[in-house]
Write an enzyme that holds these catalytic residues in place. Structure first.
Site, PDB file in Angstrom:
ATOM      1  N   LYS A 161     116.769  77.853  45.143  1.00 32.20           N
ATOM      2  CA  LYS A 161     116.199  79.199  44.987  1.00 32.20           C
ATOM      3  C   LYS A 161     117.132  80.310  45.476  1.00 32.20           C
ATOM      4  CE  LYS A 161     112.399  77.597  43.375  1.00 32.20           C
ATOM      5  NZ  LYS A 161     111.353  76.964  44.099  1.00 32.20           N
ATOM      6  N   GLU A 192     117.122  86.931  71.462  1.00 31.48           N
ATOM      7  CA  GLU A 192     115.803  86.290  71.434  1.00 31.48           C
ATOM      8  C   GLU A 192     115.434  85.608  72.745  1.00 31.48           C
ATOM      9  OE1 GLU A 192     115.527  83.558  68.077  1.00 31.48           O
ATOM     10  OE2 GLU A 192     117.566  82.874  68.316  1.00 31.48           O
ATOM     11  N   ILE A 219     110.772  84.803  55.465  1.00 28.28           N
ATOM     12  CA  ILE A 219     110.782  83.330  55.443  1.00 28.28           C
ATOM     13  C   ILE A 219     110.318  82.763  54.111  1.00 28.28           C
ATOM     14  CG2 ILE A 219     110.582  82.848  57.914  1.00 28.28           C
ATOM     15  CD1 ILE A 219     107.464  82.780  57.355  1.00 28.28           C
ATOM     16  N   HIS A 220     109.900  83.670  53.214  1.00 27.03           N
ATOM     17  CA  HIS A 220     109.367  83.195  51.930  1.00 27.03           C
ATOM     18  C   HIS A 220     109.830  84.171  50.837  1.00 27.03           C
ATOM     19  CE1 HIS A 220     106.412  82.172  48.829  1.00 27.03           C
ATOM     20  NE2 HIS A 220     106.193  81.047  49.486  1.00 27.03           N
ATOM     21  N   ASP A 265     118.424 122.001  61.554  1.00 25.58           N
ATOM     22  CA  ASP A 265     119.766 122.271  62.089  1.00 25.58           C
ATOM     23  C   ASP A 265     120.593 120.984  61.960  1.00 25.58           C
ATOM     24  OD1 ASP A 265     118.603 120.796  64.053  1.00 25.58           O
ATOM     25  OD2 ASP A 265     118.907 122.237  65.672  1.00 25.58           O
TER      26      ASP A 265
HETATM   27  C1  LIG Z   1     106.695  78.696  55.228  1.00 24.95           C
HETATM   28  C2  LIG Z   1     107.116  77.651  54.228  1.00 24.95           C
HETATM   29  C3  LIG Z   1     107.164  76.288  54.930  1.00 24.95           C
HETATM   30  C4  LIG Z   1     106.110  77.601  53.064  1.00 24.95           C
HETATM   31  O1  LIG Z   1     106.652  76.726  52.093  1.00 24.95           O
HETATM   32  P1  LIG Z   1     105.828  76.245  50.842  1.00 24.95           P
HETATM   33  O2  LIG Z   1     104.562  75.578  51.316  1.00 24.95           O
HETATM   34  O3  LIG Z   1     106.738  75.445  49.978  1.00 24.95           O
HETATM   35  O4  LIG Z   1     105.424  77.629  50.161  1.00 24.95           O
HETATM   36  P2  LIG Z   1     104.985  77.936  48.681  1.00 24.95           P
HETATM   37  O5  LIG Z   1     104.314  76.776  48.066  1.00 24.95           O
HETATM   38  O6  LIG Z   1     104.247  79.220  48.707  1.00 24.95           O
HETATM   39  O7  LIG Z   1     106.373  78.194  47.945  1.00 24.95           O
HETATM   40  C5  LIG Z   1     106.449  78.674  46.613  1.00 24.95           C
HETATM   41  C6  LIG Z   1     107.795  78.350  46.024  1.00 24.95           C
HETATM   42  O8  LIG Z   1     108.815  79.016  46.765  1.00 24.95           O
HETATM   43  C7  LIG Z   1     109.699  78.073  47.355  1.00 24.95           C
HETATM   44  N1  LIG Z   1     110.015  78.544  48.711  1.00 24.95           N
HETATM   45  C8  LIG Z   1     109.179  78.759  49.723  1.00 24.95           C
HETATM   46  N2  LIG Z   1     109.822  79.213  50.801  1.00 24.95           N
HETATM   47  C9  LIG Z   1     111.117  79.262  50.453  1.00 24.95           C
HETATM   48  C10 LIG Z   1     112.279  79.667  51.144  1.00 24.95           C
HETATM   49  N3  LIG Z   1     112.240  80.078  52.420  1.00 24.95           N
HETATM   50  N4  LIG Z   1     113.434  79.659  50.482  1.00 24.95           N
HETATM   51  C11 LIG Z   1     113.523  79.244  49.193  1.00 24.95           C
HETATM   52  N5  LIG Z   1     112.444  78.852  48.473  1.00 24.95           N
HETATM   53  C12 LIG Z   1     111.253  78.858  49.101  1.00 24.95           C
HETATM   54  C13 LIG Z   1     108.918  76.764  47.401  1.00 24.95           C
HETATM   55  O9  LIG Z   1     109.806  75.680  47.423  1.00 24.95           O
HETATM   56  C14 LIG Z   1     108.109  76.863  46.136  1.00 24.95           C
HETATM   57  O10 LIG Z   1     108.932  76.518  45.044  1.00 24.95           O
HETATM   58  P3  LIG Z   1     108.326  75.912  43.703  1.00 24.95           P
HETATM   59  O11 LIG Z   1     107.498  74.710  44.122  1.00 24.95           O
HETATM   60  O12 LIG Z   1     109.506  75.545  42.854  1.00 24.95           O
HETATM   61  O13 LIG Z   1     107.463  76.987  43.099  1.00 24.95           O
HETATM   62  C15 LIG Z   1     108.511  77.987  53.620  1.00 24.95           C
HETATM   63  O14 LIG Z   1     108.405  79.248  53.039  1.00 24.95           O
HETATM   64  C16 LIG Z   1     109.668  77.881  54.555  1.00 24.95           C
HETATM   65  O15 LIG Z   1     110.134  76.808  54.884  1.00 24.95           O
HETATM   66  N6  LIG Z   1     110.216  79.024  54.976  1.00 24.95           N
HETATM   67  C17 LIG Z   1     111.383  79.087  55.828  1.00 24.95           C
HETATM   68  C18 LIG Z   1     111.025  78.728  57.255  1.00 24.95           C
HETATM   69  C19 LIG Z   1     112.189  78.916  58.163  1.00 24.95           C
HETATM   70  O16 LIG Z   1     113.317  78.883  57.751  1.00 24.95           O
HETATM   71  N7  LIG Z   1     111.927  79.158  59.468  1.00 24.95           N
HETATM   72  C20 LIG Z   1     112.947  79.452  60.415  1.00 24.95           C
HETATM   73  C21 LIG Z   1     113.394  80.887  60.275  1.00 24.95           C
HETATM   74  S1  LIG Z   1     112.377  82.054  61.106  1.00 24.95           S
HETATM   75  C22 LIG Z   1     113.085  82.174  62.635  1.00 24.95           C
HETATM   76  O17 LIG Z   1     113.959  81.441  62.929  1.00 24.95           O
HETATM   77  C23 LIG Z   1     112.562  83.190  63.531  1.00 24.95           C
HETATM   78  C24 LIG Z   1     113.470  83.656  64.652  1.00 24.95           C
HETATM   79  O18 LIG Z   1     114.519  82.850  65.015  1.00 24.95           O
HETATM   80  C25 LIG Z   1     112.579  83.943  65.832  1.00 24.95           C
HETATM   81  O19 LIG Z   1     112.749  83.314  66.886  1.00 24.95           O
HETATM   82  O20 LIG Z   1     111.724  84.814  65.688  1.00 24.95           O
HETATM   83 MG   LIG Z   2     114.494  82.004  66.904  1.00 29.59          MG
END
Ligand SMILES: CC(C)(COP(=O)(O)OP(=O)(O)OC[C@H]1O[C@@H](n2cnc3c(N)ncnc32)[C@H](O)[C@@H]1OP(=O)(O)O)[C@@H](O)C(=O)NCCC(=O)NCCSC(=O)C[C@H](O)C(=O)O
Ligand SMILES: [Mg+2]
Length: 360
Positions: free
Chosen positions: A63, A188, A292-293, A340
């Site tokens: 993606k 963080e 994240i999405h 200003d």
């Molecule tokens: C949150 C999720 C686990 C949800 O995933 P999922 O259940 O697959 O969601 P959907 O069914 O709604 O997804 C629809 C389609 O989109 C694709 N998708 C979803 N999320 C992503 C993404 N991040 N990148 C690329 N593609 C994505 C799904 O595969 C579906 O595809 P399809 O089936 O072909 O239609 C998920 O969104 C996820 O894993 N998100 C990323 C989580 C992450 O990386 N977390 C760590 C970062 S946040 C952080 O670190 C915070 C920071 O450090 C802090 O301390 O605050």
């Molecule tokens: Mg973090």
């Protein structure tokens, strides 16, 4: 059937639309003229929506080419389970080895988040991610095969910055023609917030004096979730518990002319709540937001792009300022408000963002 009054109204609307277009063009020309000679008008690439993609998830990795996020961060840290770290590194390395879209990107669109500095996981990340296969290297420039931008989480001390630069430098020392590696650090932890000034100064001075500007500190990311865990706060919808940390981070980043990326909104199906938090972050001075999405990208980008009204306000103000300066007035009234020099700077900030977005 439209009445005569209706037709007249339509006609007048049309006329004012054309007049608006002409006026906008004229003002845009004026702003280009005003800003093109301005050294403070440095424009780099936009980072309104910064999307995480877990590096171990092949389906999500596909993606990265369909999202219009400004920056995609292929993650080796918290989005990846401990038993999948090696897989994540390999999959990301494979993209740099084989995919021209990733290779040809020159700035920060495709980035990688490694594990925290001074850990074995980070050493392994650097070793694998910055080591193209030799047969691929034979036919390609090293600059195409390495990440152009890395995100470094949980940066809490200047010692970690030194460790990171040393490790990267050791790994990269064989590649003479390497251009710049952009870096984002995460704030963080509580101790990271206390040490912020020291961390920034160390990164800037080491990069310039010791490493010949090979490493470019591009900005900071606010890791709100880790920060909340560290200070033992409870997350709320309006994020009031994070106000001090967000404002301090913005002030330090802006003080050193760095980008600053706001917190994640983990309730990813609530787009209205996301919009409110994005607009709040944008008003506070953040440059963009972590998402994240893929479904969060559009809302986020819209909130971090100036509206047509704001652009018109800025363009009109710049022109009015120019005219008043020529007639010798430093302060004047524009749309009912006192204007200003600081207002001119704010108006230019709006145009800077527009320029960044246009560049993308
Ligand atoms: C949150 C999720 C686990 C949800 O995933 P999922 O259940 O697959 O969601 P959907 O069914 O709604 O997804 C629809 C389609 O989109 C694709 N998708 C979803 N999320 C992503 C993404 N991040 N990148 C690329 N593609 C994505 C799904 O595969 C579906 O595809 P399809 O089936 O072909 O239609 C998920 O969104 C996820 O894993 N998100 C990323 C989580 C992450 O990386 N977390 C760590 C970062 S946040 C952080 O670190 C915070 C920071 O450090 C802090 O301390 O605050
Ligand atoms: Mg973090």
């Amino acid at each position: 059937m439209i009445s005569f009054r209706g037709k007249a109204h339509q006609f007048l609307t049309q006329i004012s639309f054309y007049r608006f277009q002409l006026e906008s063009k004229r003002l845009l020309h004026l702003s280009n003229r005003l800003c093109s000679n301005d050294a403070s008008f440095r424009v780099s690439y936009p980072t309104r929506a910064v999307l995480y993609v877990p590096g171990s998830d092949s389906k999500k990795l596909t993606k990265i080419f369909t999202t219009n996020a400004d920056c995609v961060v292929m993650d080796c840290e918290d989005g990846v389970a401990l038993n999948k770290k090696a897989e994540a590194r390999e999959k990301i390395r494979n993209l740099y080895d084989t995919d021209e879209r990733v290779q040809n990107n020159t700035e920060g669109k495709f980035a990688v988040r490694i594990n925290p500095a001074e850990t074995d996981l980070a050493s392994e990340d650097i070793k694998i991610l910055f080591n193209p296969k030799s047969d691929i290297l034979k036919n390609n420039s090293i600059n195409n095969l390495l990440p152009k931008c890395i995100f470094v989480p949980k940066t809490s001390t200047s010692q970690e910055v030194k460790w990171l630069f040393e490790n990267l430098n050791n790994q990269l020392k064989n590649y003479d023609d390497l251009i710049k590696l952009n870096l984002f650090f995460y704030m963080e932890t509580a101790i990271g917030l206390i040490n912020l000034n020291d961390i920034i100064k160390t990164a800037l001075s080491l990069s310039k004096d010791k490493y010949n500007s090979k490493f470019n500190l591009e900005g900071f990311v606010f890791g709100s979730d880790d920060f909340c865990a560290d200070i033992e706060a409870t997350r709320t919808k309006d994020a009031f518990e994070l106000t001090y940390a967000r404002q301090k981070l913005i002030a330090y980043c802006k003080g050193y002319k760095l980008k600053v990326i706001d917190m994640v909104y983990i309730d990813f199906k609530d787009l209205e709540g996301l919009r409110v938090q994005c607009e709040q972050g944008s008003r506070m001075g953040f440059t963009g937001k972590q998402v994240i999405h893929p479904g969060q990208v559009d809302v986020c980008q819209q909130a971090f792009t100036p509206s047509k009204e704001r652009i018109d306000w800025a363009l009109g103000l710049i022109e009015a300022f120019d005219q008043h300066q020529k007639s010798g007035a430093g302060a004047f009234t524009y749309k009912g408000q006192m204007i200003d020099m600081p207002s001119l700077l704010q108006a230019k900030n709006i145009l800077k963002i527009v320029e960044k977005v246009k560049k993308n």
